[in-house]
Design an enzyme around this catalytic site. Structure first.
Site, PDB file in Angstrom:
ATOM      1  N   TYR A   1      -3.080   6.348   2.428  1.00  0.00           N
ATOM      2  CA  TYR A   1      -3.385   7.783   2.385  1.00  0.00           C
ATOM      3  C   TYR A   1      -2.491   8.554   3.365  1.00  0.00           C
ATOM      4  O   TYR A   1      -2.366   9.774   3.252  1.00  0.00           O
ATOM      5  CB  TYR A   1      -4.853   8.079   2.735  1.00  0.00           C
ATOM      6  CG  TYR A   1      -5.899   7.429   1.867  1.00  0.00           C
ATOM      7  CD1 TYR A   1      -5.567   6.795   0.664  1.00  0.00           C
ATOM      8  CD2 TYR A   1      -7.233   7.449   2.244  1.00  0.00           C
ATOM      9  CE1 TYR A   1      -6.553   6.196  -0.111  1.00  0.00           C
ATOM     10  CE2 TYR A   1      -8.221   6.861   1.463  1.00  0.00           C
ATOM     11  CZ  TYR A   1      -7.866   6.227   0.298  1.00  0.00           C
ATOM     12  OH  TYR A   1      -8.850   5.640  -0.457  1.00  0.00           O
TER      13      TYR A   1
ATOM     14  N   HIS B   1      -6.480  -3.129  -0.559  1.00  0.00           N
ATOM     15  CA  HIS B   1      -6.602  -1.871  -1.319  1.00  0.00           C
ATOM     16  C   HIS B   1      -6.678  -2.101  -2.829  1.00  0.00           C
ATOM     17  O   HIS B   1      -7.362  -1.358  -3.546  1.00  0.00           O
ATOM     18  CB  HIS B   1      -5.438  -0.941  -0.973  1.00  0.00           C
ATOM     19  CG  HIS B   1      -5.755   0.514  -1.166  1.00  0.00           C
ATOM     20  ND1 HIS B   1      -5.334   1.504  -0.334  1.00  0.00           N
ATOM     21  CD2 HIS B   1      -6.486   1.131  -2.114  1.00  0.00           C
ATOM     22  CE1 HIS B   1      -5.788   2.674  -0.772  1.00  0.00           C
ATOM     23  NE2 HIS B   1      -6.495   2.466  -1.845  1.00  0.00           N
TER      24      HIS B   1
END
Ligand code: A2P
Length: 273
Positions: A53, A111
């Site tokens: 992010y 992830h």
């Protein structure tokens, strides 16, 4: 608000606040900083970020400046999906913890089972290599819990056989009309907490007339009944917003959906929304 302070208990006994504040797609800098400060001021005690992010440093700064003790806030971050080797995983963890600057993380996730540019590709051996680093980090106390994200049943199976610790969490895309029943049942049967990202389908649910018809019965918003649905299905919701009033609204979910309304939401899976 109990929904913000109530917890799920992971298979290793660690408790995790039932609603997490998601930060995917919130740009680094003041957007992330202000949103996380607003969320913490509103009572959120669980923040979800990721190396990918690019906003870990702002999350960390917001948590440090919040005035709330570090141990009262649950922090999740994630090892980038592209990293499928031990050295890369160790390095990524060091970079995340340095950027966050909050000490050990509460939850560290792989992830995704595959890099984002080759969704579905086979990285079984790489995931096992990365998971063994996760087991080391967990054993050393650098992460209080470890898990995965975007793993389906086959991905979970291929990780479980050759490793010693089962993931404590699987974070998947989960919302009314997209409830991933096989993966969810697999996880629940094995004590793996399912976290739901994009609980509003990145905003798409807000236009649903079916959901609006149910929301009105409770005097609640579409966002609130949609988030409440996850809690009633034992899924940990990770709503995200950069709008202060919505950040507060999304956590104001202390009401109970009646069984027939939960069933109506369940039925939207088949018909789509
Ligand atoms: P914004 O950040 O401008 O408030 P998801 O959690 O499924 O990814 O959805 C996030 C999207 O939904 C964001 O675009 C966010 O917009 C919007 N959103 C979040 N909460 C609400 C809400 N309570 N009412 C309306 N839109 C919302």
């Amino acid at each position: 608000m109990p929904a913000l302070t109530d917890t799920f208990t992971l298979s290793n006994g660690v408790t995790i606040p039932q609603i997490g504040f998601g930060t995917w797609q919130i740009p680094d800098g003041s957007k992330t900083y202000d949103s996380v400060r607003t969320a913490i001021d509103a009572g959120y005690r669980h923040i979800d970020t990721a190396r990918a992010y690019g906003n870990e440093a702002s999350v960390g700064r917001a948590v440090r400046d919040s005035g709330v003790a570090r141990e009262e806030i649950f922090i999740t971050t994630k090892c980038p999906a592209e990293i499928k080797d031990a050295a890369g995983a160790r390095h990524a963890f060091e970079r995340s913890t340095a950027a966050l600057d909050l000490g050990p993380v509460d939850l560290y996730l792989i992830h995704a089972p595959w890099p984002w540019n080759s969704i579905g590709s086979d990285h079984r051996a790489g995931n096992i290599e990365v998971w063994k680093v996760f087991e080391e980090l967990y054993g050393a106390g650098s992460a209080s819990a470890i898990g995965v994200s975007n793993f389906n049943v086959a991905d979970l199976d291929s990780l479980a056989a050759p490793t010693s610790i089962l993931p404590q969490v699987n974070q998947i895309r989960w919302f009314v009309g997209h409830t991933q029943p096989e993966t969810t049942a697999y996880c629940h049967d094995r004590g793996i907490l399912v976290e739901g990202y994009s609980p509003l389908a990145t905003g798409r649910l807000l236009k649903s007339r079916e959901i609006a018809a149910i929301a009105v019965k409770y005097g609640k918003s579409v966002a609130q009944v949609s988030i409440r649905y996850l809690l009633q299905k034992d899924i940990l919701p990770l709503p995200k917003s950069t709008t202060p009033s919505r950040i507060r609204e999304n956590a104001d979910v202390d009401f109970e959906l009646a069984p027939q309304d939960v069933a109506a939401f369940d039925a939207l899976d088949a018909g789509g929304i």
